[in-house]
Design a protein around this motif. Structure first.
Motif, short mmCIF file in Angstrom:
data_model
loop_
_atom_site.label_atom_id
_atom_site.label_comp_id
_atom_site.label_asym_id
_atom_site.label_seq_id
_atom_site.Cartn_x
_atom_site.Cartn_y
_atom_site.Cartn_z
N MET A 1 47.71 75.46 -57.95
CA MET A 1 48.05 74.94 -56.46
C MET A 1 46.83 73.86 -56.08
N ARG A 2 47.33 73.05 -55.77
CA ARG A 2 46.53 71.93 -55.45
C ARG A 2 46.29 72.07 -53.65
N GLN A 3 44.96 72.16 -53.20
CA GLN A 3 44.70 72.42 -51.90
C GLN A 3 44.67 70.86 -51.17
N VAL A 4 45.18 70.88 -50.23
CA VAL A 4 45.28 69.76 -49.19
C VAL A 4 44.70 70.03 -47.92
N ILE A 5 43.50 69.50 -47.35
CA ILE A 5 42.99 69.67 -46.05
C ILE A 5 43.62 68.49 -45.32
N VAL A 6 44.26 68.94 -43.84
CA VAL A 6 44.75 67.97 -43.06
C VAL A 6 44.14 68.13 -41.50
N ASN A 7 43.73 67.10 -41.18
CA ASN A 7 43.10 67.06 -39.73
C ASN A 7 43.53 65.91 -39.02
N MET A 8 44.37 66.19 -37.78
CA MET A 8 45.25 65.15 -37.22
C MET A 8 44.71 65.50 -35.63
N LYS A 9 44.79 64.64 -34.91
CA LYS A 9 44.77 64.83 -33.52
C LYS A 9 45.79 65.60 -32.65
N ASP A 10 47.06 65.39 -33.20
CA ASP A 10 48.24 66.14 -32.61
C ASP A 10 48.56 67.41 -33.74
N TYR A 11 48.36 68.66 -33.20
CA TYR A 11 48.47 69.79 -33.93
C TYR A 11 50.16 69.83 -34.36
N ILE A 12 50.97 69.22 -33.49
CA ILE A 12 52.45 69.22 -33.95
C ILE A 12 52.47 68.41 -35.21
N PHE A 13 52.20 67.33 -34.98
CA PHE A 13 52.07 66.35 -35.93
C PHE A 13 51.57 66.65 -37.36
N ALA A 14 50.43 67.44 -37.24
CA ALA A 14 49.52 68.01 -38.38
C ALA A 14 50.72 69.14 -38.93
N ASP A 15 51.16 69.92 -38.28
CA ASP A 15 52.06 71.11 -38.92
C ASP A 15 53.20 70.38 -39.41
N ALA A 16 53.82 69.35 -38.79
CA ALA A 16 54.93 68.66 -39.42
C ALA A 16 54.50 68.27 -40.73
N VAL A 17 53.40 67.44 -40.99
CA VAL A 17 52.86 66.98 -42.42
C VAL A 17 52.59 68.22 -43.36
N ALA A 18 51.95 69.23 -42.83
CA ALA A 18 51.68 70.31 -43.59
C ALA A 18 53.04 70.84 -44.24
N GLN A 19 53.95 71.00 -43.13
CA GLN A 19 55.28 71.79 -43.73
C GLN A 19 55.84 70.72 -44.92
N ALA A 20 55.86 69.39 -44.61
CA ALA A 20 56.48 68.48 -45.66
C ALA A 20 55.87 68.52 -47.04
N LEU A 21 54.62 68.70 -47.05
CA LEU A 21 53.76 68.95 -48.06
C LEU A 21 54.04 70.16 -48.67
N ARG A 22 54.21 71.28 -48.05
CA ARG A 22 54.48 72.69 -48.68
C ARG A 22 55.83 72.78 -49.15
N SER A 23 56.90 72.17 -48.52
CA SER A 23 58.22 72.46 -48.72
C SER A 23 58.66 71.51 -49.94
N ASP A 24 57.75 70.63 -50.52
CA ASP A 24 58.67 69.58 -51.48
C ASP A 24 58.54 70.53 -52.66
N SER A 25 59.81 70.60 -53.50
CA SER A 25 59.71 71.50 -54.48
C SER A 25 59.08 70.82 -55.83
N ALA A 26 58.86 69.55 -55.75
CA ALA A 26 58.27 69.00 -57.04
C ALA A 26 56.67 68.81 -57.02
N SER A 27 56.10 69.30 -55.93
CA SER A 27 54.84 69.57 -55.80
C SER A 27 54.23 70.96 -55.54
N ASP A 28 52.89 71.10 -55.61
CA ASP A 28 52.42 72.45 -55.72
C ASP A 28 51.16 72.47 -54.63
N PHE A 29 51.32 71.80 -53.71
CA PHE A 29 50.30 72.02 -52.66
C PHE A 29 50.27 73.29 -51.69
N ALA A 30 48.94 73.65 -51.50
CA ALA A 30 48.76 74.69 -50.51
C ALA A 30 47.77 73.72 -49.37
#
Length: 128
Positions: free
Chosen positions: A1-30
Protein backbone atom coordinates in the motif's frame (compact mmCIF):
# COMPACT_ATOMS: atom_id res chain seq x y z
CA UNK A 1 0.00 0.00 0.00
CA UNK A 2 1.22 3.48 -0.87
CA UNK A 3 0.57 6.03 1.86
CA UNK A 4 -0.89 9.40 0.81
CA UNK A 5 -1.16 12.30 3.26
CA UNK A 6 -3.96 14.76 2.48
CA UNK A 7 -4.31 18.24 3.98
CA UNK A 8 -7.03 20.58 2.78
CA UNK A 9 -8.88 23.59 4.15
CA UNK A 10 -12.30 21.98 3.79
CA UNK A 11 -12.70 18.66 5.61
CA UNK A 12 -15.59 17.57 3.38
CA UNK A 13 -13.49 18.12 0.25
CA UNK A 14 -10.51 16.36 1.86
CA UNK A 15 -12.72 13.40 2.72
CA UNK A 16 -14.06 13.23 -0.85
CA UNK A 17 -10.51 13.23 -2.24
CA UNK A 18 -9.48 10.55 0.26
CA UNK A 19 -12.50 8.41 -0.69
CA UNK A 20 -11.67 8.74 -4.40
CA UNK A 21 -8.08 7.65 -3.76
CA UNK A 22 -9.13 4.71 -1.57
CA UNK A 23 -11.92 3.43 -3.79
CA UNK A 24 -10.06 3.18 -7.07
CA UNK A 25 -9.56 -0.51 -7.79
CA UNK A 26 -6.46 0.11 -9.92
CA UNK A 27 -4.53 1.87 -7.16
CA UNK A 28 -3.24 0.76 -3.78
CA UNK A 29 -3.56 3.94 -1.72
CA UNK A 30 -3.87 4.17 2.04
CA UNK A 31 -4.94 7.73 2.82
CA UNK A 32 -4.46 9.74 5.99
CA UNK A 33 -6.28 13.08 6.39
CA UNK A 34 -4.19 15.46 8.48
CA UNK A 35 -6.34 18.25 9.89
CA UNK A 36 -3.65 20.66 11.06
CA UNK A 37 -0.95 21.83 8.66
CA UNK A 38 1.45 22.04 11.60
CA UNK A 39 1.31 18.23 11.96
CA UNK A 40 2.23 17.38 8.36
CA UNK A 41 6.02 17.29 8.67
CA UNK A 42 5.87 15.10 11.77
CA UNK A 43 3.47 12.61 10.13
CA UNK A 44 5.57 12.49 6.97
CA UNK A 45 8.78 11.88 8.89
CA UNK A 46 7.12 8.93 10.67
CA UNK A 47 5.20 7.45 7.72
CA UNK A 48 7.56 8.24 4.80
CA UNK A 49 4.54 8.52 2.48
CA UNK A 50 4.41 8.03 -1.25
CA UNK A 51 2.78 11.46 -1.68
CA UNK A 52 1.64 14.56 0.16
CA UNK A 53 -1.41 16.26 -1.35
CA UNK A 54 -2.09 19.79 -0.06
CA UNK A 55 -4.64 22.40 -1.05
CA UNK A 56 -3.38 25.94 -1.73
CA UNK A 57 -5.52 29.03 -1.03
CA UNK A 58 -4.97 32.72 -0.35
CA UNK A 59 -5.63 32.15 3.35
CA UNK A 60 -3.23 31.19 6.14
CA UNK A 61 -2.06 28.52 6.78
CA UNK A 62 -2.84 27.24 3.28
CA UNK A 63 -0.87 29.84 1.27
CA UNK A 64 1.58 28.85 -1.42
CA UNK A 65 4.53 30.09 0.62
CA UNK A 66 3.44 27.98 3.62
CA UNK A 67 2.91 24.93 1.42
CA UNK A 68 6.31 25.30 -0.21
CA UNK A 69 7.98 25.52 3.22
CA UNK A 70 6.12 22.38 4.35
CA UNK A 71 7.04 20.58 1.13
CA UNK A 72 10.70 21.48 1.58
CA UNK A 73 10.69 20.22 5.19
CA UNK A 74 8.95 16.99 4.14
CA UNK A 75 11.52 16.39 1.38
CA UNK A 76 14.32 16.67 3.96
CA UNK A 77 12.77 14.00 6.21
CA UNK A 78 11.13 11.85 3.49
CA UNK A 79 13.01 12.50 0.22
CA UNK A 80 10.99 10.00 -1.81
CA UNK A 81 7.67 11.69 -0.94
CA UNK A 82 6.01 13.43 -3.90
CA UNK A 83 4.67 16.91 -3.06
CA UNK A 84 1.44 17.68 -4.93
CA UNK A 85 -0.51 20.93 -4.67
CA UNK A 86 -4.19 21.30 -5.50
CA UNK A 87 -5.46 24.77 -6.47
CA UNK A 88 -8.81 26.13 -7.66
CA UNK A 89 -7.83 27.56 -11.03
CA UNK A 90 -11.23 29.20 -11.56
CA UNK A 91 -11.51 31.35 -8.44
CA UNK A 92 -7.74 31.67 -7.85
CA UNK A 93 -6.36 32.39 -11.33
CA UNK A 94 -3.22 34.26 -10.21
CA UNK A 95 -2.51 31.70 -7.49
CA UNK A 96 -2.90 28.90 -10.06
CA UNK A 97 -0.25 30.59 -12.22
CA UNK A 98 2.10 30.73 -9.23
CA UNK A 99 1.49 27.05 -8.43
CA UNK A 100 2.22 26.13 -12.05
CA UNK A 101 5.45 28.17 -11.84
CA UNK A 102 6.40 26.29 -8.65
CA UNK A 103 6.15 23.06 -10.63
CA UNK A 104 8.23 24.47 -13.50
CA UNK A 105 10.85 25.68 -11.01
CA UNK A 106 11.08 22.25 -9.37
CA UNK A 107 9.65 23.22 -5.96
CA UNK A 108 6.84 20.65 -6.20
CA UNK A 109 6.45 17.34 -7.99
CA UNK A 110 2.98 17.97 -9.43
CA UNK A 111 -0.07 20.21 -9.27
CA UNK A 112 -3.76 19.48 -9.78
CA UNK A 113 -6.56 21.89 -10.60
CA UNK A 114 -9.66 21.76 -8.42
CA UNK A 115 -11.89 21.22 -11.45
CA UNK A 116 -10.15 17.92 -12.21
CA UNK A 117 -12.36 14.85 -12.10
CA UNK A 118 -11.89 12.35 -9.29
CA UNK A 119 -10.81 9.63 -11.71
CA UNK A 120 -8.14 11.89 -13.28
CA UNK A 121 -6.89 12.91 -9.83
CA UNK A 122 -6.46 9.25 -8.88
CA UNK A 123 -4.75 8.42 -12.18
CA UNK A 124 -2.39 11.36 -11.82
CA UNK A 125 -1.49 10.41 -8.24
CA UNK A 126 -0.99 6.79 -9.32
CA UNK A 127 1.39 7.82 -12.11
CA UNK A 128 3.62 10.11 -10.03
Amino acid sequence: MRQVIVNMKDYIFADAVAQALRSDSASDFAVENIGRPGDIVQYCSILSPYALLMEVTRYEPFTLDERLMIGDAVKRSAPECKVVLLVDENSEKELAKRVRAAKKDGFIDQFIYGSTSASFLVALMDAL
